[in-house]
Design an enzyme around this catalytic site. Structure first.
Site, short mmCIF file in Angstrom:
data_model
loop_
_atom_site.label_atom_id
_atom_site.label_comp_id
_atom_site.label_asym_id
_atom_site.label_seq_id
_atom_site.Cartn_x
_atom_site.Cartn_y
_atom_site.Cartn_z
N GLU A 57 0.86 -1.17 0.14
CA GLU A 57 0.00 0.01 0.02
C GLU A 57 0.91 1.17 -0.01
O GLU A 57 1.85 1.03 0.95
CB GLU A 57 -0.56 -0.14 1.17
CG GLU A 57 -1.94 0.70 1.37
CD GLU A 57 -2.74 0.65 2.56
OE1 GLU A 57 -2.78 -0.24 3.20
OE2 GLU A 57 -3.47 1.65 2.80
N ARG A 292 5.37 -13.37 9.31
CA ARG A 292 5.91 -11.93 9.03
C ARG A 292 7.32 -12.26 9.69
O ARG A 292 7.50 -13.24 10.70
CB ARG A 292 5.33 -10.73 9.33
CG ARG A 292 4.81 -10.65 10.94
CD ARG A 292 4.03 -9.25 10.99
NE ARG A 292 3.15 -9.00 10.13
CZ ARG A 292 2.94 -7.93 9.17
NH1 ARG A 292 4.12 -6.95 9.59
NH2 ARG A 292 2.11 -7.64 8.40
N LYS A 302 4.55 0.69 10.87
CA LYS A 302 4.56 2.02 9.74
C LYS A 302 4.25 3.12 10.67
O LYS A 302 4.62 4.33 10.64
CB LYS A 302 3.83 2.14 8.76
CG LYS A 302 4.31 1.27 7.28
CD LYS A 302 3.16 1.48 6.46
CE LYS A 302 3.55 0.18 5.37
NZ LYS A 302 2.43 0.10 4.46
#
Ligand code: ATP
Ligand code: MG
Length: 589
Positions: A57, A292, A302
Site C-alpha cells: 500500500e 512475518r 509504519k
C-alpha cells in the site's frame, strides 16, 4: 557459512512444486495485461509458469519486513520460471501518496528486482481496476450475492455476533436485487452521505468464521484519490479488492502474511462466485500465508516509524538507524546482504525472531572479498616519533609506505601514504599502565605501525584533566615493512595509523541499535525507549587513498569494521563515513 549455503526451509517451494507437478495452473491464459475472463479468453496460454505479486500500500516507506515479502515473491517467481508483478494496493484513498509510490519502486529496484518480463512492464495499480470491481459488485447484486445495508455502524457491529454467538440478519438483507441495484447506484452517484450505507456480501450470518458473516464490500467515502481523483465516492474494501486484483492479473500464488489466514475462506468464496458468474477466469489464484519477519532490536510498525520521524527522534526516514530500506541503504547495507538475510531467515508458518547479527554477518560475507581496505583513526591522538631526524637524516624526510588495496586481490593495486615524525593513532592504543594482555603502546613496549616501522613507546603527555594529549615513541632503525630484516625485531602489537601530513579529516558516524531491547515492546513514549547514545559523531582521520571516495562507496577500515561514504552528506571537501558493522559480532554470547 559459505555464500553457497543450501536453501533454507520454505514450505512455499513445496506448494509451488506440487502445483507444477499436478498442473494446477495449466491451461491458464494471459492476454499480456490484467483483465477479466473475457479479456483473457482468447489469449495464448500463459508463458509464465507461476505468477506472484508484491502488493504494498503506498502509505509509507518500505522496511526490512517488506524486504522479506519482496525477496519471497520476486525470488520464487525467478526460481520457478515465473513472473512477479509490482502492484500498488492503492484502494484506500486516504494516506496514499505519489512520494511513497516513487520511493517503493526505487527500493524494489535497489534490492535487485525487476517487474519487466519479455519486454512487458508488470507494474499495476489496483485503482485501475475500480471499474471492474464496480461491475463485479453489480453482478454479485444481480445474482443475489450482495445487498446494500443501511444499518448504522453500531447496529452492524451488534448484529455480527462474536466467537460464541452467531450473528443476526440485517433488516435490509431481504431486499430484492432490483432494490439493491438501485441503492448501490445511488451510493455510487453520491446521493448518500458518507457512512450511510455499505454493500455487503450475502453469505452466512451464522458462519463460525466471522469474516464470512456478510462482510462489507464497498463503503461511501468522499476523498480524493491519488490516481482516480474525485471520480469515485465509493471505495472497495481491501478484502474485496485484493482477491479481484490477483485474479485479473492471473496470479497463481498469492503470498501474504498470517494475519490474512482467516480471510482465506472469503478470498475463495469471492473468486469462486465471480468465476461461476463468468467474470473471472479459471484456474483462479490461491492465497498462502507465512509468518512475518521480525528482526531483533527494531520495530516495523509504519505508524511507529512515522512517529520516530515526526518527533525528530531520528534524522528522517533514511536515518541509518531506521529499519527502512532507505535507512539500511544509507547505513551501507548492500542489497545482497539483505537478500541473503531474508533467505536464511526461512519462510514458515511459525514465525519467530531473526537476529540483527545475521544481517551483519551477511554484510561481512558480501564485503569481505571486495571492499577496499583503508586505515582510519576514529579517536585520534598524536604520536610523536622523537628520533625521526636522527634515523632518517632530516626532520623533513617522509617515508613512503604502501599496502594492498585488498589482501587477496593484487589486481586492485596498492594504496600509498607517507610516514613522518608525527602520526595520528587511536587514543586507546596507548595505556600508561597496561591491563593484562594489552600489546599496544605503553612505556617500554615495542609495536609496529602497520606497513611502517617498529617504534618503542616512551610515554605520554596529559592535560590538567589527565587526558592524553600526545604519545611519544622512538623509531627502531631498519624495521621498515617490506625491507630485508625488517622483522628481526619481534612485536606482539600492530597498530593502525595515518600520517599527520597526508591524512584527510573526516566525520565518522557510529551507529548502534535504536532500541537496546532485543524485542522492543514500545509504548507511545518512543523517546523513552530509544537509546540516546545510538548515534556517535567523531572527528577522525582517514588515509589519503580515500580522497576520491564517492557517496555509497564501501570500505573496510582496518581493525574497525565496514564503512560507507554517506550518500547524503559525503563530499570530497567534507568526507563523512558511516560505520555499517564492526568486523565481528561483539555482542556477548
Ligand atoms: P499496513 O499495516 O500499512 O498494511 P503492511 O506492513 O501490511 O502495513 P503493506 O504495504 O500492506 O504494509 O505490505 C506489503 C506486503 O508486505 C504485504 O504483502 C505484507 O504482508 C508484506 N509484509 C509487511 N510486513 C512484513 C513482514 N514483517 N514480514 C513479511 N512480510 C511483510
Ligand atoms: Mg497491509
Amino acid at each position: 557459512m559459505t555464500p553457497e549455503a543450501p536453501k533454507t526451509g520454505n514450505f512455499l517451494r513445496h506448494i509451488i512444486e506440487r502445483d507444477l507437478a499436478e498442473g494446477t495452473y495449466e491451461g491458464r491464459r494471459f492476454a499480456g495485461s490484467p483483465g477479466g475472463a473475457a479479456h483473457h479468453a482468447n489469449a495464448p496460454l500463459d508463458e509464465a509458469r507461476i505468477r506472484t505479486r508484491f502488493p504494498p500500500e503506498p502509505n509509507g516507506y518500505l522496511h526490512i519486513g517488506h524486504a522479506k515479502s519482496i525477496t519471497l515473491n520476486f525470488g520464487l517467481a525467478a526460481e520457478y520460471g515465473g513472473v512477479c508483478h509490482m502492484r500498488f494496493d492503492d484502494t484506500n484513498p486516504e494516506k496514499e501518496e505519489q512520494e511513497y509510490v516513487d520511493a517503493i519502486l526505487d527500493a524494489v529496484r535497489w534490492l535487485g528486482y525487476d517487474w519487466r518480463a519479455n519486454g512487458v512492464e508488470h507494474l499495476y495499480f489496483a485503482s485501475d481496476y475500480f471499474d471492474f470491481m464496480y461491475a463485479a459488485a453489480e453482478a454479485l447484486i444481480a445474482a443475489g450475492h450482495a445487498y446494500v445495508d443501511e444499518q448504522t455502524a453500531e447496529q452492524m457491529r451488534a448484529s455480527r455476533g462474536d466467537f460464541t454467538t452467531p450473528g443476526t440478519d440485517s433488516p435490509f438483507r431481504g431486499r430484492t436485487a432490483d432494490e439493491n441495484l438501485a441503492r448501490f447506484r445511488a451510493m455510487r452517484a453520491g446521493e448518500l452521505p458518507d457512512g450511510a450505507a455499505v454493500l455487503r456480501a450475502k453469505i452466512d450470518m451464522a458462519s463460525p468464521n466471522i469474516n464470512l458473516r456478510d462482510p462489507a464490500l464497498y463503503r461511501i467515502k468522499r476523498a480524493t484519490h491519488h490516481n482516480t481523483g474525485d471520480a469515485w465516492c465509493i471505495y472497495p474494501m481491501y478484502t474485496y479488492a485484493h482477491p479481484i486484483e490477483d485474479a485479473l492479473e492471473g496470479i497463481t500464488h498469492s503470498i501474504c502474511t498470517l494475519e490474512f489466514e482467516d480471510q482465506r475462506p472469503f478470498y475463495d468464496w469471492l473468486l469462486e462466485t465471480l468465476c461461476d458468474l463468468g467474470l473471472l477466469a479459471r484456474p483462479r489464484p490461491h492465497q498462502h500465508e507465512f509468518a512475518r519477519l521480525n528482526v531483533t532490536h527494531v520495530i516495523t510498525s509504519k505508524r511507529k516509524l512515522k512517529q520516530l520521524v515526526d518527533e525528530k527522534i531520528v534524522d528522517g526516514w533514511d536515518d541509518p538507524r531506521m529499519p527502512t530500506l532507505v535507512g539500511l541503504r544509507r547505513r551501507g547495507y548492500t542489497p545482497a546482504s539483505i537478500r541473503t538475510m531474508c533467505e536464511r531467515a526461512g519462510t514458515t508458518k511459525a514465525g519467530g525472531w531473526v537476529d540483527w547479527a545475521s544481517l551483519d554477518a551477511a554484510l561481512r560475507e558480501d564485503l569481505e572479498g571486495r571492499a577496499p581496505r583503508a586505515m582510519a583513526v576514529l579517536r585520534p591522538v598524536t604520536l610523536e616519533l622523537v628520533n625521526w631526524a636522527e634515523v632518517f637524516g632530516s626532520a623533513s624526510h617522509r617515508e613512503p609506505c604502501s599496502a594492498p588495496a585488498h589482501p587477496q586481490r593484487p589486481e586492485l593495486g596498492l594504496r600509498t601514504f607517507m610516514l613522518g615524525p608525527e602520526v595520528w593513532i587511536e587514543r586507546d592504543d596507548y595505556a600508561a599502565s597496561p591491563p593484562k594482555g594489552f600489546f599496544r603502546l605503553f612505556p617500554g613496549n615495542k609495536v609496529r605501525l602497520k606497513y611502517g616501522v617498529v617504534v618503542e613507546c616512551l610515554g605520554a603527555e596529559t592535560d590538567a584533566a589527565g587526558a592524553i594529549t600526545r604519545v611519544r615513541a622512538s623509531v627502531v632503525p631498519d624495521t621498515k615493512s617490506g625491507t630485508p630484516g625488517a622483522d628481526r625485531v619481534k612485536v606482539k602489537g600492530n597498530i593502525t595509523w595515518v600520517g599527520a601530513d597526508d591524512a584527510i579529516p573526516a566525520e565518522i558516524r557510529l551507529y548502534e541499535h535504536l532500541f537496546r531491547d532485543e524485542h522492543p515492546d514500545v509504548g507511545d513514549d518512543l523517546k523513552a525507549s530509544v537509546d540516546a547514545s545510538s548515534k556517535a559523531v567523531l572527528r577522525g582521520f582517514v588515509e589519503p587513498s580515500l580522497a576520491n571516495a564517492q557517496p555509497d562507496d564501501k570500505f573496510q577500515f582496518e581493525r574497525h569494521g565496514y564503512f560507507v561514504a554517506d550518500r547524503h552528506d559525503h563530499t570530497a571537501s567534507r568526507p563523512v563515513f558511516n560505520r555499517i558493522a564492526p568486523l565481528r559480532d561483539t555482542k556477548a554470547p
